[in-house]
Design a protein around this motif. Structure first.
Motif, mmCIF file in Angstrom:
data_model
loop_
_atom_site.group_PDB
_atom_site.id
_atom_site.type_symbol
_atom_site.label_atom_id
_atom_site.label_comp_id
_atom_site.label_asym_id
_atom_site.label_seq_id
_atom_site.Cartn_x
_atom_site.Cartn_y
_atom_site.Cartn_z
ATOM 1 N N PHE A 33 0.823 -1.212 0.000
ATOM 2 C CA PHE A 33 0.000 0.000 0.000
ATOM 3 C C PHE A 33 0.861 1.267 0.000
ATOM 4 O O PHE A 33 0.423 2.314 0.481
ATOM 5 N N HIS A 34 2.085 1.171 -0.535
ATOM 6 C CA HIS A 34 2.997 2.317 -0.438
ATOM 7 C C HIS A 34 2.465 3.547 -1.159
ATOM 8 O O HIS A 34 2.692 4.682 -0.741
ATOM 9 N N GLU A 35 1.725 3.365 -2.259
ATOM 10 C CA GLU A 35 1.185 4.518 -2.987
ATOM 11 C C GLU A 35 0.114 5.230 -2.161
ATOM 12 O O GLU A 35 0.063 6.462 -2.139
ATOM 13 N N THR A 36 -0.728 4.447 -1.506
ATOM 14 C CA THR A 36 -1.759 5.040 -0.649
ATOM 15 C C THR A 36 -1.132 5.796 0.513
ATOM 16 O O THR A 36 -1.562 6.913 0.853
ATOM 17 N N ILE A 37 -0.105 5.199 1.125
ATOM 18 C CA ILE A 37 0.575 5.850 2.257
ATOM 19 C C ILE A 37 1.280 7.122 1.791
ATOM 20 O O ILE A 37 1.235 8.154 2.463
ATOM 21 N N ALA A 38 1.937 7.053 0.618
ATOM 22 C CA ALA A 38 2.634 8.228 0.081
ATOM 23 C C ALA A 38 1.651 9.359 -0.211
ATOM 24 O O ALA A 38 1.942 10.534 0.057
ATOM 25 N N THR A 39 0.488 9.023 -0.746
ATOM 26 C CA THR A 39 -0.535 10.038 -1.021
ATOM 27 C C THR A 39 -0.992 10.709 0.261
ATOM 28 O O THR A 39 -1.157 11.936 0.321
ATOM 29 N N TRP A 40 -1.174 9.906 1.314
ATOM 30 C CA TRP A 40 -1.567 10.447 2.626
ATOM 31 C C TRP A 40 -0.492 11.362 3.190
ATOM 32 O O TRP A 40 -0.789 12.422 3.754
#
Length: 268
Positions: A33-40
Motif C-alpha cells: 500500500f505504499h502509494e496510498t501511504i505516500a498520497t496520505w
C-alpha cells in the motif's frame, strides 16, 4: 559473571527477534500500500503548495523506489509499536515486583495510544502549519520544487519526535508507579529539562524560531502534565523534601564557609 548474564542476553535476543519479525511482516503488508501511504503523507505539502506554488519532484531514476521502502518501513514501525512496547515490558518485567508486573496491559495500551495521539497531533495540527510556514518563507523569491525523498525525511523526523514526546506522561506515570521518580524529581530538574527540550527542538526542526517553538512548547506542556500526574501517582513525602532541601542548604553553607576560609588565608 557471564553465566549470570546469559539468561538476560537470551531473553533480550528473544524480544528483539519477535520485534524484528513484527517489523518484517508489517513491512511486507505496508509495501503493498505504499502509494496510498505516500498520497496520505503528501497531503500537507500539497495543501501548502496551493498558496505558495511549487511541486514534488524526483531527481534520480530510482528515487521513488527507495522512498517506497522508507515509507513502508515507517508504516511498519508505527503498526509494530504495540508489540515493541510489549516486548520491552516483558524484558524488564522479571526485575519487578508481582503487583508491578500487572501493569503490562495498561503500559502497552497507553504507550501505544499516546504514540498514536502524538502522530495525530503532529499531522493534523503542527505539521500543516509548519510546512506552510517553511514553504511560504521566500516564496516570492524562489519556487519550491521539493524532492519526494527530502520531504519524506523531514516528515518522518517531525512525526516520530512528536510520537515519542507524547510518551512522557505515560513514562512518568509508570516510573512513578514503580517508585523510580516523584513529582519533586521533575520539579527539581525542570530548568535542565527546558534547556534540553529547546536543544532537541533546534536539532529536529528547521533553523527558525517559529518551528522550534512549535515543537518546544508542546514538549514543555507535556512535561508539566507529567508533573501533575506524579502529584497524584507518587508525590514526594514532605520529610524527603525537607531532607533534600536541608542537604542542599548544608552543601551551600559548607561551600560558603570554604570560600570564606580561602579568602582569609589569602588575606593573611
Amino acid at each position: 559473571m557471564l553465566e549470570e548474564l546469559r539468561p538476560h542476553i537470551q531473553d533480550l535476543r528473544k524480544r528483539l527477534i519477535i520485534s524484528l519479525l513484527s517489523l518484517i511482516v508489517s513491512f511486507v503488508v505496508a509495501f503493498s500500500f505504499h502509494e496510498t501511504i505516500a498520497t496520505w503523507m503528501k497531503i500537507p505539502l500539497e495543501n501548502a503548495f496551493v498558496n505558495s506554488g511549487g511541486k514534488i519532484i524526483q531527481t534520480a531514476p530510482a528515487e521513488y523506489l527507495f522512498v517506497a521502502i522508507k515509507i513502508s518501513f515507517f508504516a511498519a514501525f508505527i503498526v509494530s509499536i504495540p508489540i515493541i512496547f510489549w516486548q520491552l515490558w516483558l524484558f524488564v518485567a522479571p526485575g519487578l515486583y508481582k503487583h508491578e508486573k500487572k501493569l503490562i496491559l495498561p503500559f502497552v495500551f497507553f504507550t501505544s495510544l499516546m504514540f498514536a495521539a502524538g502522530l495525530c497531533f503532529c499531522y493534523f495540527v503542527v505539521f500543516p502549519f509548519l510546512i506552510k510556514y517553511v514553504i511560504a518563507f521566500g516564496s516570492d523569491v524562489v519556487e519550491a520544487n521539493i524532492t519526494i525523498n527530502e520531504y519524506l525525511v523531514f516528515f518522518v523526523r517531525i512525526m516520530l519526535v512528536f510520537g515519542f514526546i507524547f510518551e512522557l506522561p505515560v513514562v512518568a506515570y509508570f516510573f512513578g508507579k514503580i517508585g523510580l521518580i516523584t513529582d519533586e524529581t521533575l520539579k527539581k530538574y525542570f530548568r535542565y529539562a527546558v534547556v534540553i527540550i529547546f536543544i532537541i527542538a533546534a536539532i529536529v526542526t528547521p533553523p527558525d524560531v517559529v518551528s522550534q517553538l512549535l515543537l518546544a512548547i508542546p514538549m514543555v506542556i507535556l512535561y508539566g502534565f507529567a508533573y501533575l500526574i506524579l502529584k497524584f501517582v507518587n508525590p514526594a513525602s514532605k520529610s524527603s523534601i525537607d531532607t533534600e532541601h536541608f542537604a542542599e542548604e548544608t552543601s551551600e553553607t559548607s561551600t560558603r564557609n570554604d570560600s570564606e576560609s580561602s579568602d582569609l588565608k589569602t588575606s593573611f
